[in-house]
Design a protein around this motif. Structure first.
Motif, PDB file in Angstrom:
ATOM      1  N   PHE A 197      43.791  87.723  90.634  1.00  0.00           N
ATOM      2  CA  PHE A 197      42.775  86.658  90.694  1.00  0.00           C
ATOM      3  C   PHE A 197      42.012  86.592  89.372  1.00  0.00           C
ATOM      4  CE2 PHE A 197      42.141  87.021  95.620  1.00  0.00           C
ATOM      5  CZ  PHE A 197      43.231  86.190  95.832  1.00  0.00           C
ATOM      6  N   ASP A 198      41.565  87.757  88.885  1.00  0.00           N
ATOM      7  CA  ASP A 198      40.762  87.790  87.661  1.00  0.00           C
ATOM      8  C   ASP A 198      41.540  87.220  86.478  1.00  0.00           C
ATOM      9  OD1 ASP A 198      38.685  88.858  89.036  1.00  0.00           O
ATOM     10  OD2 ASP A 198      39.043  90.945  88.410  1.00  0.00           O
ATOM     11  N   ALA A 199      42.852  87.511  86.454  1.00  0.00           N
ATOM     12  CA  ALA A 199      43.687  87.013  85.352  1.00  0.00           C
ATOM     13  C   ALA A 199      44.047  85.536  85.556  1.00  0.00           C
ATOM     14  CB  ALA A 199      44.956  87.855  85.241  1.00  0.00           C
ATOM     15  N   GLY A 200      43.709  84.988  86.719  1.00  0.00           N
ATOM     16  CA  GLY A 200      44.012  83.582  87.002  1.00  0.00           C
ATOM     17  C   GLY A 200      45.465  83.339  87.369  1.00  0.00           C
ATOM     18  N   LEU A 201      46.233  84.413  87.570  1.00  0.00           N
ATOM     19  CA  LEU A 201      47.661  84.235  87.899  1.00  0.00           C
ATOM     20  C   LEU A 201      47.814  83.730  89.326  1.00  0.00           C
ATOM     21  CD1 LEU A 201      48.955  87.412  86.084  1.00  0.00           C
ATOM     22  CD2 LEU A 201      49.697  85.064  85.586  1.00  0.00           C
ATOM     23  N   LEU A 202      47.024  84.314  90.240  1.00  0.00           N
ATOM     24  CA  LEU A 202      46.942  83.792  91.603  1.00  0.00           C
ATOM     25  C   LEU A 202      45.540  83.235  91.800  1.00  0.00           C
ATOM     26  CD1 LEU A 202      48.786  86.405  93.882  1.00  0.00           C
ATOM     27  CD2 LEU A 202      49.681  84.294  92.870  1.00  0.00           C
ATOM     28  N   ILE A 203      45.426  82.241  92.675  1.00  0.00           N
ATOM     29  CA  ILE A 203      44.141  81.586  92.903  1.00  0.00           C
ATOM     30  C   ILE A 203      43.764  81.739  94.374  1.00  0.00           C
ATOM     31  CG2 ILE A 203      42.953  79.355  92.829  1.00  0.00           C
ATOM     32  CD1 ILE A 203      45.368  78.814  90.594  1.00  0.00           C
ATOM     33  N   ASP A 204      42.601  82.313  94.590  1.00  0.00           N
ATOM     34  CA  ASP A 204      42.081  82.583  95.927  1.00  0.00           C
ATOM     35  C   ASP A 204      41.845  81.272  96.681  1.00  0.00           C
ATOM     36  OD1 ASP A 204      40.897  83.842  98.053  1.00  0.00           O
ATOM     37  OD2 ASP A 204      39.192  84.650  96.934  1.00  0.00           O
ATOM     38  N   THR A 205      42.254  81.214  97.953  1.00  0.00           N
ATOM     39  CA  THR A 205      41.943  80.026  98.771  1.00  0.00           C
ATOM     40  C   THR A 205      40.985  80.384  99.892  1.00  0.00           C
ATOM     41  OG1 THR A 205      43.698  80.397 100.389  1.00  0.00           O
ATOM     42  CG2 THR A 205      44.287  79.123  98.421  1.00  0.00           C
ATOM     43  N   GLY A 206      40.635  81.665  99.999  1.00  0.00           N
ATOM     44  CA  GLY A 206      39.806  82.105 101.111  1.00  0.00           C
ATOM     45  C   GLY A 206      40.638  82.580 102.294  1.00  0.00           C
ATOM     46  N   VAL A 207      41.951  82.419 102.219  1.00  0.00           N
ATOM     47  CA  VAL A 207      42.835  82.876 103.305  1.00  0.00           C
ATOM     48  C   VAL A 207      43.786  83.929 102.738  1.00  0.00           C
ATOM     49  CG1 VAL A 207      44.606  82.195 104.980  1.00  0.00           C
ATOM     50  CG2 VAL A 207      42.741  80.611 104.425  1.00  0.00           C
ATOM     51  N   ASP A 208      43.845  85.091 103.408  1.00  0.00           N
ATOM     52  CA  ASP A 208      44.758  86.140 102.952  1.00  0.00           C
ATOM     53  C   ASP A 208      46.202  85.657 103.009  1.00  0.00           C
ATOM     54  OD1 ASP A 208      42.656  87.872 102.553  1.00  0.00           O
ATOM     55  OD2 ASP A 208      42.902  88.898 104.490  1.00  0.00           O
ATOM     56  N   GLY A 209      46.901  85.822 101.919  1.00  0.00           N
ATOM     57  CA  GLY A 209      48.323  85.456 101.900  1.00  0.00           C
ATOM     58  C   GLY A 209      48.593  84.003 101.577  1.00  0.00           C
ATOM     59  N   LEU A 210      47.543  83.237 101.257  1.00  0.00           N
ATOM     60  CA  LEU A 210      47.690  81.812 100.888  1.00  0.00           C
ATOM     61  C   LEU A 210      47.045  81.620  99.522  1.00  0.00           C
ATOM     62  CD1 LEU A 210      48.539  78.950 102.098  1.00  0.00           C
ATOM     63  CD2 LEU A 210      46.115  78.677 102.607  1.00  0.00           C
ATOM     64  N   TYR A 211      47.857  81.494  98.491  1.00  0.00           N
ATOM     65  CA  TYR A 211      47.315  81.482  97.132  1.00  0.00           C
ATOM     66  C   TYR A 211      47.839  80.315  96.325  1.00  0.00           C
ATOM     67  CZ  TYR A 211      46.734  86.257  98.734  1.00  0.00           C
ATOM     68  OH  TYR A 211      46.435  87.354  99.497  1.00  0.00           O
ATOM     69  N   GLY A 212      46.996  79.876  95.384  1.00  0.00           N
ATOM     70  CA  GLY A 212      47.486  78.995  94.330  1.00  0.00           C
ATOM     71  C   GLY A 212      48.150  79.850  93.265  1.00  0.00           C
ATOM     72  N   ARG A 213      48.970  79.216  92.443  1.00  0.00           N
ATOM     73  CA  ARG A 213      49.657  79.924  91.365  1.00  0.00           C
ATOM     74  C   ARG A 213      49.343  79.241  90.037  1.00  0.00           C
ATOM     75  NH1 ARG A 213      51.195  80.972  96.362  1.00  0.00           N
ATOM     76  NH2 ARG A 213      53.320  81.585  96.828  1.00  0.00           N
ATOM     77  N   SER A 214      49.185  80.032  88.977  1.00  0.00           N
ATOM     78  CA  SER A 214      48.929  79.434  87.658  1.00  0.00           C
ATOM     79  C   SER A 214      50.239  78.971  87.033  1.00  0.00           C
ATOM     80  CB  SER A 214      48.285  80.470  86.740  1.00  0.00           C
ATOM     81  OG  SER A 214      49.249  81.426  86.355  1.00  0.00           O
ATOM     82  N   GLY A 215      50.116  78.203  85.962  1.00  0.00           N
ATOM     83  CA  GLY A 215      51.291  77.771  85.207  1.00  0.00           C
ATOM     84  C   GLY A 215      52.100  78.962  84.727  1.00  0.00           C
TER      85      GLY A 215
END
Ligand code: ATP
Ligand code: ZN
Length: 301
Positions: free
Chosen positions: A12-30
């Motif tokens: 999350f800190d590196a911005g590679l995955l993006i928190d959605t507030g749900v465990d196991g449901l993430y945004g992804r960076s470029g």
């Protein structure tokens, strides 16, 4: 903090995955997506065998999902799509329900769509509909987002993730030889990107007490192997690929016939694309420019 949470937080800190507030449901960076795209091109190069490419959406026919028997084996993982199907009065009571914080979802009705649990599920009935397979059998290249209800803080266990799959339909010899060739290729591919792996016999997470027997049976018959790489635990490395031989179970269920009319055997090989990207970030660091030259070359040329 345990290893899973700390790796997730670093992603999350590196911005590679993006928190959605749900465990196991993430945004992804470029950057994360670029690693997956590069790895998929590596798969293409290793595949080199004229598989028919088919892409299904991440939802499948509920009727087919029901016939597949998924609810018998894995009810705990399944996801179905429900929608509002009422009239204006129902709509008013729905909004009221939401306003007061009651459960508004209980009146949602099941649609004809279930979330795809594994990339190959929609394939078998599709191919059966075509009629008998050609004498050479069938070879298919699939990729789909898959849903499994297994919320977790382990970034390697997501609820919506992508599976790239190859599926082979043919005689017992054809499909077991296909599976073996992908075990060899899998090891070589991971070696090319600098990841140490082990392959071990495995079982699916069949539900309940009867499921224990199914799992033991699957192991005893060597029907499932996994390629394991440590990501968030060295004691329990994550399955990044699986190699599954279904015998004639899917052939019988879906009416898949070889050119002589006998029942087809099937096997599938699945790559967990997010897990492979996470294994790379875990082993080589979160900055891809610092990755070993050989791994970068295998991925980006
Ligand atoms: P596990 O034993 O870790 O739960 P599985 O036996 O359920 O894995 P398969 O059903 O064989 O896995 O799925 C094929 C591949 O999809 C796995 O090898 C893995 O790489 C990936 N995969 C499975 N479940 C998940 C998940 N929840 N999150 C991310 N990737 C997954
Ligand atoms: Zn699983």
């Amino acid at each position: 903090m345990d290893m899973q949470t700390s790796f997730l937080d670093r992603l999350f800190d590196a911005g590679l995955l993006i928190d959605t507030g749900v465990d196991g449901l993430y945004g992804r960076s470029g950057q994360f997506e670029d690693v997956i795209a590069a790895f998929e091109r590596l798969i293409d190069r290793f595949a080199d065998d004229n598989a028919e490419v088919i892409r299904f959406p991440p939802g499948m026919s509920r009727a087919i999902f029901e016939k597949s028997g998924y609810m018998k084996s894995f009810p705990q993982l399944a996801g179905t799509v429900h929608s509002f199907c009422g009239g204006e009065l129902d709509h008013m009571s729905l909004l009221k329900c939401m306003e007061v914080g009651d459960d508004w979802t209980k009146d949602q009705k099941a649609t004809d769509i279930a979330l795809t649990p594994a990339a190959c599920y929609p394939l078998y009935p599709t191919i059966a509909r075509r009629g008998r397979l050609p004498a050479t059998g069938g070879l298919f290249d699939l990729q789909s987002y898959c849903f499994r209800h297994e919320p977790s803080k382990d970034p390697a266990r997501q609820q919506l993730f992508r599976m790239r799959e190859y599926v082979c339909m043919g005689t017992e010899e054809q499909v077991t030889e296909f599976r073996q060739s992908w075990m060899d290729r899998g090891v070589k591919m991971m070696e090319a990107v600098g990841l140490d792996v082990v392959i071990d016999v495995a079982n699916d997470p069949f539900f309940g007490r009867a499921g224990k027997m199914l799992a033991n049976n699957q192991r005893d018959q060597n029907l499932k192997f996994e390629l394991l790489i440590p990501i968030t635990s060295t004691a329990q490395p994550s399955a990044c690929m699986s190699f599954n031989y279904h015998q004639d179970a899917f052939g019988t269920k879906w009416g898949l016939e070889l050119d002589d009319g006998s029942v087809a055997h099937t096997a599938c090989v699945g790559f967990g694309l997010e897990r492979i990207a996470l294994a790379l970030f875990h082993h080589h660091g979160l900055d891809v420019t610092e990755w070993p030259v050989a791994a970068r070359k295998a991925l980006w040329g």
